[in-house]
Design a protein around this motif. Structure first.
Motif, PDB file in Angstrom:
ATOM      1  N   ILE A   1     -69.168 -17.717  84.087  1.00  0.00           N
ATOM      2  CA  ILE A   1     -69.061 -16.837  82.667  1.00  0.00           C
ATOM      3  C   ILE A   1     -67.937 -17.189  82.121  1.00  0.00           C
ATOM      4  CG2 ILE A   1     -69.710 -14.642  81.397  1.00  0.00           C
ATOM      5  CD1 ILE A   1     -71.929 -15.736  82.902  1.00  0.00           C
ATOM      6  N   PRO A   2     -67.730 -17.705  80.721  1.00  0.00           N
ATOM      7  CA  PRO A   2     -66.512 -17.853  80.045  1.00  0.00           C
ATOM      8  C   PRO A   2     -66.073 -16.682  79.856  1.00  0.00           C
ATOM      9  CG  PRO A   2     -68.433 -19.001  78.833  1.00  0.00           C
ATOM     10  CD  PRO A   2     -68.867 -18.273  79.998  1.00  0.00           C
ATOM     11  N   THR A   3     -64.475 -16.378  79.691  1.00  0.00           N
ATOM     12  CA  THR A   3     -63.906 -15.183  79.434  1.00  0.00           C
ATOM     13  C   THR A   3     -64.012 -14.523  78.135  1.00  0.00           C
ATOM     14  OG1 THR A   3     -61.873 -16.217  79.134  1.00  0.00           O
ATOM     15  CG2 THR A   3     -62.102 -15.377  81.505  1.00  0.00           C
ATOM     16  N   LYS A   4     -64.264 -15.629  77.251  1.00  0.00           N
ATOM     17  CA  LYS A   4     -64.509 -15.233  75.668  1.00  0.00           C
ATOM     18  C   LYS A   4     -65.915 -14.460  75.658  1.00  0.00           C
ATOM     19  CE  LYS A   4     -66.706 -19.667  74.529  1.00  0.00           C
ATOM     20  NZ  LYS A   4     -67.961 -19.106  73.968  1.00  0.00           N
ATOM     21  N   ASN A   5     -66.580 -14.479  76.518  1.00  0.00           N
ATOM     22  CA  ASN A   5     -68.103 -13.787  76.625  1.00  0.00           C
ATOM     23  C   ASN A   5     -67.931 -12.413  77.340  1.00  0.00           C
ATOM     24  OD1 ASN A   5     -68.862 -15.812  75.220  1.00  0.00           O
ATOM     25  ND2 ASN A   5     -70.622 -16.574  76.842  1.00  0.00           N
ATOM     26  N   ILE A   6     -66.711 -11.979  77.564  1.00  0.00           N
ATOM     27  CA  ILE A   6     -66.645 -11.005  78.397  1.00  0.00           C
ATOM     28  C   ILE A   6     -65.642  -9.816  77.742  1.00  0.00           C
ATOM     29  CG2 ILE A   6     -65.961  -9.475  80.808  1.00  0.00           C
ATOM     30  CD1 ILE A   6     -66.561 -12.441  81.940  1.00  0.00           C
ATOM     31  N   ARG A   7     -66.022  -8.805  77.405  1.00  0.00           N
ATOM     32  CA  ARG A   7     -65.211  -7.341  77.134  1.00  0.00           C
ATOM     33  C   ARG A   7     -65.379  -6.353  77.941  1.00  0.00           C
ATOM     34  NH1 ARG A   7     -63.471  -6.610  71.609  1.00  0.00           N
ATOM     35  NH2 ARG A   7     -63.755  -8.540  70.416  1.00  0.00           N
ATOM     36  N   LYS A   8     -64.027  -5.633  78.255  1.00  0.00           N
ATOM     37  CA  LYS A   8     -64.222  -4.638  79.287  1.00  0.00           C
ATOM     38  C   LYS A   8     -63.118  -3.613  78.619  1.00  0.00           C
ATOM     39  CE  LYS A   8     -60.345  -7.542  80.985  1.00  0.00           C
ATOM     40  NZ  LYS A   8     -59.848  -8.366  81.907  1.00  0.00           N
ATOM     41  N   GLU A   9     -63.351  -2.615  79.628  1.00  0.00           N
ATOM     42  CA  GLU A   9     -62.568  -1.280  79.211  1.00  0.00           C
ATOM     43  C   GLU A   9     -62.417  -0.415  80.559  1.00  0.00           C
ATOM     44  OE1 GLU A   9     -61.669   0.846  75.363  1.00  0.00           O
ATOM     45  OE2 GLU A   9     -63.111   2.289  76.397  1.00  0.00           O
ATOM     46  N   ARG A  10     -61.107  -0.315  81.265  1.00  0.00           N
ATOM     47  CA  ARG A  10     -60.993   0.387  82.095  1.00  0.00           C
ATOM     48  C   ARG A  10     -60.763   1.777  81.959  1.00  0.00           C
ATOM     49  NH1 ARG A  10     -58.236  -4.388  83.333  1.00  0.00           N
ATOM     50  NH2 ARG A  10     -58.803  -5.494  85.272  1.00  0.00           N
ATOM     51  N   PHE A  11     -61.538   2.568  82.773  1.00  0.00           N
ATOM     52  CA  PHE A  11     -61.246   4.135  82.580  1.00  0.00           C
ATOM     53  C   PHE A  11     -60.397   4.502  83.670  1.00  0.00           C
ATOM     54  CE2 PHE A  11     -65.137   6.269  80.148  1.00  0.00           C
ATOM     55  CZ  PHE A  11     -64.949   5.402  79.096  1.00  0.00           C
ATOM     56  N   LEU A  12     -59.211   4.987  83.261  1.00  0.00           N
ATOM     57  CA  LEU A  12     -58.035   5.420  84.456  1.00  0.00           C
ATOM     58  C   LEU A  12     -58.076   6.846  84.309  1.00  0.00           C
ATOM     59  CD1 LEU A  12     -55.358   2.800  83.749  1.00  0.00           C
ATOM     60  CD2 LEU A  12     -57.048   2.767  85.467  1.00  0.00           C
ATOM     61  N   PRO A  13     -57.640   7.529  85.549  1.00  0.00           N
ATOM     62  CA  PRO A  13     -57.477   8.825  85.322  1.00  0.00           C
ATOM     63  C   PRO A  13     -56.096   8.988  84.693  1.00  0.00           C
ATOM     64  CG  PRO A  13     -56.955   7.817  87.604  1.00  0.00           C
ATOM     65  CD  PRO A  13     -57.298   6.956  86.697  1.00  0.00           C
ATOM     66  N   ALA A  14     -55.980  10.241  83.826  1.00  0.00           N
ATOM     67  CA  ALA A  14     -54.844  10.682  83.033  1.00  0.00           C
ATOM     68  C   ALA A  14     -53.610  10.500  83.984  1.00  0.00           C
ATOM     69  CB  ALA A  14     -55.098  12.011  82.207  1.00  0.00           C
ATOM     70  N   ALA A  15     -52.552   9.932  83.371  1.00  0.00           N
ATOM     71  CA  ALA A  15     -51.122   9.991  83.950  1.00  0.00           C
ATOM     72  C   ALA A  15     -50.586  11.619  84.130  1.00  0.00           C
ATOM     73  CB  ALA A  15     -50.125   9.272  83.109  1.00  0.00           C
TER      74      ALA A  15
ATOM     75  N   ASP B   1     -44.685   7.141  83.653  1.00  0.00           N
ATOM     76  CA  ASP B   1     -45.645   7.765  84.558  1.00  0.00           C
ATOM     77  C   ASP B   1     -46.680   7.195  85.199  1.00  0.00           C
ATOM     78  OD1 ASP B   1     -44.709  10.523  84.646  1.00  0.00           O
ATOM     79  OD2 ASP B   1     -45.256  10.707  82.448  1.00  0.00           O
ATOM     80  N   GLU B   2     -47.260   7.394  86.105  1.00  0.00           N
ATOM     81  CA  GLU B   2     -48.656   6.687  86.782  1.00  0.00           C
ATOM     82  C   GLU B   2     -49.799   7.837  86.636  1.00  0.00           C
ATOM     83  OE1 GLU B   2     -48.348   3.949  87.907  1.00  0.00           O
ATOM     84  OE2 GLU B   2     -46.637   3.181  88.305  1.00  0.00           O
ATOM     85  N   PRO B   3     -51.113   7.176  86.931  1.00  0.00           N
ATOM     86  CA  PRO B   3     -51.384   5.736  86.724  1.00  0.00           C
ATOM     87  C   PRO B   3     -51.207   5.390  85.268  1.00  0.00           C
ATOM     88  CG  PRO B   3     -53.287   6.963  86.762  1.00  0.00           C
ATOM     89  CD  PRO B   3     -52.111   8.163  86.875  1.00  0.00           C
ATOM     90  N   ASN B   4     -51.163   3.765  85.065  1.00  0.00           N
ATOM     91  CA  ASN B   4     -51.228   3.411  84.021  1.00  0.00           C
ATOM     92  C   ASN B   4     -51.866   1.661  84.094  1.00  0.00           C
ATOM     93  OD1 ASN B   4     -49.114   1.000  84.376  1.00  0.00           O
ATOM     94  ND2 ASN B   4     -47.803   3.203  84.589  1.00  0.00           N
ATOM     95  N   CYS B   5     -52.064   1.248  83.008  1.00  0.00           N
ATOM     96  CA  CYS B   5     -53.098   0.059  83.103  1.00  0.00           C
ATOM     97  C   CYS B   5     -51.890  -1.345  83.459  1.00  0.00           C
ATOM     98  CB  CYS B   5     -53.877   0.063  81.802  1.00  0.00           C
ATOM     99  SG  CYS B   5     -52.965  -0.487  80.461  1.00  0.00           S
ATOM    100  N   LEU B   6     -50.895  -1.205  83.706  1.00  0.00           N
ATOM    101  CA  LEU B   6     -49.965  -2.469  83.860  1.00  0.00           C
ATOM    102  C   LEU B   6     -50.304  -3.066  85.046  1.00  0.00           C
ATOM    103  CD1 LEU B   6     -46.328  -0.900  82.473  1.00  0.00           C
ATOM    104  CD2 LEU B   6     -48.336  -2.475  81.054  1.00  0.00           C
ATOM    105  N   SER B   7     -50.040  -4.388  84.884  1.00  0.00           N
ATOM    106  CA  SER B   7     -50.434  -5.205  86.346  1.00  0.00           C
ATOM    107  C   SER B   7     -48.856  -5.313  87.004  1.00  0.00           C
ATOM    108  CB  SER B   7     -50.781  -6.601  86.125  1.00  0.00           C
ATOM    109  OG  SER B   7     -50.033  -7.249  85.247  1.00  0.00           O
ATOM    110  N   THR B   8     -48.865  -5.715  88.340  1.00  0.00           N
ATOM    111  CA  THR B   8     -47.733  -5.761  88.907  1.00  0.00           C
ATOM    112  C   THR B   8     -46.809  -6.714  88.319  1.00  0.00           C
ATOM    113  OG1 THR B   8     -48.639  -5.109  91.049  1.00  0.00           O
ATOM    114  CG2 THR B   8     -46.551  -6.366  91.131  1.00  0.00           C
ATOM    115  N   THR B   9     -47.425  -8.006  87.785  1.00  0.00           N
ATOM    116  CA  THR B   9     -46.753  -9.122  87.172  1.00  0.00           C
ATOM    117  C   THR B   9     -45.924  -8.473  86.161  1.00  0.00           C
ATOM    118  OG1 THR B   9     -48.138 -10.693  88.187  1.00  0.00           O
ATOM    119  CG2 THR B   9     -46.872 -11.453  86.257  1.00  0.00           C
ATOM    120  N   GLU B  10     -46.733  -7.787  85.152  1.00  0.00           N
ATOM    121  CA  GLU B  10     -46.138  -7.638  83.964  1.00  0.00           C
ATOM    122  C   GLU B  10     -45.006  -6.466  83.983  1.00  0.00           C
ATOM    123  OE1 GLU B  10     -49.801  -7.017  80.796  1.00  0.00           O
ATOM    124  OE2 GLU B  10     -49.747  -5.682  82.267  1.00  0.00           O
TER     125      GLU B  10
END
Length: 324
Positions: free
Chosen positions: A214-228, A293-302
């Protein structure tokens, strides 16, 4: 519980299906000098645009400070402040066949999106794949059954990881093999995918869709994270923040996030949810020390590249920010 809200100024909320509001609640304090404390949370609108109302649907969490307050204390006639609508988890145009994949309370923006499509007269195929633990945890179950009966182009598939006795539907988790089976009659090249739920579901589903080409342009997403959770102690002294591109220098007051300090001084920092979940307020630190603060949506690379979220980050000494 679903809250139907009405703006005090009677001005309509111009929102798109899938967007959220950042809500500020005054919650009683158990200790300290102040009687209340302000907590903020981002909640998706579960009602469709043009439906005549604005509804937020909130799941009660065992240790959820905001959700416990909403379920137990908030009453008809109470007031709270909002910012928004915000967020870019919205329907694509031109619209193709649509597959929605949600887990738990990730169903709230997707409910708005599906209702919006059906309300608009959308006649192409709509598939909802909804993952939960058991039958009791399925939100809006009767509502979606009614929609499915009324609209032949809507198909709802439930997947339960630990179903109770008597369940005859799908069991297990969303993975590549299961998606291949469930979508075997779907024209995958002509379909948009919308994913919403905890990080685990998003990561697994993205990998599964990649295996299906599936092409990435055809995918939209939203992560639900617990509040920091205020996992760090904010600096107790004022700190200097330098914005390299504009040459602006500002002072962050003790306990003030980089976002709060920047907005107070008129710096045009991008932001949206303000609780670490959307990533709109990403900044790059070129020098100086910052705690986040944690958690947050940053990746290890970022994080390794010096990227931080302005809404959850505090300057520990003089810092320099690339851009702005």
């Amino acid at each position: 519980v679903s809250l139907t809200i009405s703006p005090d100024d009677q001005q309509p909320l111009d929102f798109k299906a899938g967007q959220f509001l950042t809500c500020y609640f005054e919650v009683p304090r158990e200790s300290g000098d102040k009687k209340t404390q302000t907590i903020r949370r981002a909640y998706s609108l579960s009602s469709a645009p043009g439906s005549g109302g604005y509804t937020l649907s909130i799941k009660k969490l065992p240790k959820g400070e905001a959700s416990q307050f909403i379920h137990k204390e908030l009453a008809i006639g109470d007031h709270f402040d909002i910012i928004g609508p915000s967020g870019d988890f919205i329907l694509e145009e031109p619209l193709k066949d649509a597959v929605f994949i949600a887990a738990g309370s990730g169903i709230t923006p997707i409910k708005s999106q599906i209702e919006s499509l059906l309300k608009s007269g959308f006649t192409q195929a709509i598939t909802l794949i909804y993952a939960n633990r058991n039958q009791r945890s399925i939100a809006f179950n009767k509502h979606f059954k009614a929609l499915e009966k009324k609209h032949p182009n809507l198909k709802v598939i439930h997947i339960l990881s630990r179903p109770q006795a008597g369940w005859k539907g799908q069991r297990g988790r969303v993975d590549s093999e299961r998606l291949s089976t469930l979508l075997r009659h779907t024209d995958l090249t002509n379909t948009h995918f919308y994913l919403c739920g905890p990080a685990g579901l998003i990561n697994t589903t993205e990998a599964a869709l990649a295996n299906l080409n599936i092409p990435t342009k055809n995918i939209r997403k939203e992560r639900f994270l617990p509040a920091a959770k205020n996992t760090v102690e904010p600096p107790k002294k004022a700190q200097q923040i330098k914005f390299l591109r504009s040459g602006r220098n500002i002072t962050a007051q003790p306990g003030e996030t980089i976002l709060e300090a920047g907005l107070r001084e008129g710096i045009p920092l991008q932001h949206s949810c303000q609780v670490g979940g959307c990533g709109h307020c990403k900044i790059t630190i070129s020098s100086g020390e910052v705690i986040t603060d944690e958690p947050n949506c940053l990746s290890t690379t970022e994080i390794e590249q010096g990227v931080r979220l302005a809404c959850l980050s505090y300057a520990c000494n003089t810092i320099e920010i690339t851009g702005l």
